[in-house]
Enzyme design. Structure first.
Site, short mmCIF file in Angstrom:
data_model
loop_
_atom_site.label_atom_id
_atom_site.label_comp_id
_atom_site.label_asym_id
_atom_site.label_seq_id
_atom_site.Cartn_x
_atom_site.Cartn_y
_atom_site.Cartn_z
N LYS A 1 37.14 20.52 4.81
CA LYS A 1 35.63 20.80 4.76
C LYS A 1 35.07 21.60 5.88
O LYS A 1 34.00 21.95 5.82
CB LYS A 1 34.94 19.34 4.60
N ASP B 1 32.55 7.92 9.55
CA ASP B 1 32.98 8.99 8.56
C ASP B 1 32.30 10.18 8.68
O ASP B 1 31.34 10.54 8.67
CB ASP B 1 32.58 8.55 7.11
N HIS C 1 30.59 6.95 0.84
CA HIS C 1 31.77 7.47 0.01
C HIS C 1 32.70 6.46 -0.17
O HIS C 1 33.02 5.51 0.59
CB HIS C 1 32.48 8.76 0.76
#
Length: 412
Positions: free
Chosen positions: A232, A206, A129
């Protein structure tokens, strides 16, 4: 609370009923929310915990001896304890922050900037990302370090041989997604971190797409840093954490200066706070983290192994049905992947596809998913992405596939 691991089977219909937003309609159709990789929906207990803090306990933390101040501090630090248990880490090694983007920037500027120099390299993977690419580019520009890229196999899995070969003596840091937000690939982070540690390479993981969907045991992974994003994980937005090894916490200078992160301030010098509080300048998102603590309790009550199994069943169903649609292509077919399905239909633009699906009540994401280098490697400008969560249903998958077929006919 629902039955957890080791108890009777989970009542998934009851679990779905815990999420108020999932009861609404969009464009006159029942909402089918297939965008969990973007943000998770919130159960009633999370909403209630956040609301209760503002209604009954609202005060700043660590700065008042009155009752409300003590209650707020206890609730905030209690949330840190809950998240630490959820991730199997020590509480005094967990820095609360706004999410993974902030967490990775903290590592970049507090660990990387003082240490990296010309001749050093930062190793990232093709699937990262932007939040795990851009901070390292900024640090590389300021230090003279270079960026190296570990490439992928055709199915979207990491080329582990190439990755290990890229761990040369100049590499000081490896930045790696636990789970790809586009491909769904689950990387074998424990083995990768073990190989990196043998070579003296610091690892930054991550965990944004892992913590909401599977058991995460940071102690077993063996990394140096691990970042998570609360929204999330069915928690509020603007929440998250960075776990860091104790030796790094002790050695790293503060990233931001201000209140809370100090012991004593004089004009001729400042003594900084210890532990994670050294990195928590200013008033935090107290209510949000209280909500995140409630989310951790909620997810743990269901059981992360149960959640992972549920989502794998949904993924298998969706993949099987989608592949029956002529002209539909899936991106990311690694043997170990999370319930993230990036796809395109020949002759249609992903934005058109997502817009028409929305009119059918189906929420999917379209675009480049904050992963431009990956989509360039895939050879596509954009994709649609259906990302599933444990509160989704097999009936929703069937309705989604029917909507896909309808939209495909409209765009033909």
């Amino acid at each position: 609370m629902h039955a957890g691991e080791g108890d009777r089977p989970i009542d998934w219909a009851a679990v779905r009923g815990d999420f108020p937003l999932l009861q609404r309609q969009v464009h006159g159709k029942p909402l089918i929310y297939f965008d969990a990789a973007n943000t998770g929906q919130k159960p009633e207990v999370v909403i209630a915990a956040t609301d209760d803090f503002y209604r009954r306990h609202n005060a700043n933390v660590s700065r008042a001896v009155h009752a409300l101040g003590s209650e707020a501090t206890e609730a905030y630090e209690g949330a840190r304890d809950k998240l630490a248990r959820f991730l199997n880490v020590r509480t005094d090694e967990l820095i609360l922050c706004s999410g993974t983007t902030f967490a990775i920037n903290l590592v970049a500027y507090s660990w990387g900037l003082p240490r990296l120099k010309a001749g050093d390299a930062i190793l990232v993977t093709r699937m990262e990302h932007h939040a795990n690419i851009v901070p390292w580019q900024l640090i590389a520009q300021r230090t003279g370090a270079t960026i190296k890229v570990a490439e992928l196999q055709p199915d979207g899995s990491l080329d582990l041989d190439a990755l290990h070969a890229a761990m040369t003596p100049d590499v000081k840091l490896l930045a790696l997604a636990h789970v790809s937000n586009v491909l769904g690939t689950i990387n074998p982070v424990t083995g990768i971190c073990r190989e990196a540690r043998k070579r003296g390479i610091v690892t930054v993981i991550d965990g944004s797409q892992a913590a909401p969907h599977m058991p995460v045991d940071i102690a077993a992974i063996g990394c140096d840093f691990y970042a998570v994003t609360g929204h999330k994980m069915s928690g509020p937005t603007g929440t998250g954490a960075l776990w860091a090894r104790r030796e790094h916490i002790n050695a790293m200078p503060p990233f931001l200066g201000g209140g809370e992160m100090i012991k004593e301030v004089r004009f001729d010098g400042t003594v900084f706070n210890e532990g994670p509080h050294k990195f928590e300048a200013g008033t935090p998102n107290i209510a949000g983290h209280v909500g995140l603590g409630a989310a951790c309790d909620y997810l743990a009550g269901i059981g992360m192994a149960n959640i992972a199994a549920r989502e794998q069943a949904l993924l298998a169903h969706a993949t099987e049905e989608m592949l029956k649609i002529d002209g539909l292509r899936l991106y990311g077919t690694a043997p170990h992947k999370a319930a993230v399905i990036s796809f395109a239909i020949a002759g249609t633009h992903s934005h058109d596809l997502a817009t028409l699906l929305d009119l059918e009540g189906v929420a999917v994401r379209s675009g480049q998913h904050c992963a431009h280098p990956l989509l360039q490697w895939l050879g596509v400008g954009t994709t649609c992405r259906a990302s599933l969560a444990f509160y989704n249903t097999h009936e929703e998958i069937d309705a989604f596939v029917a909507a896909l077929r309808k939209v495909k006919r409209l765009l033909a």
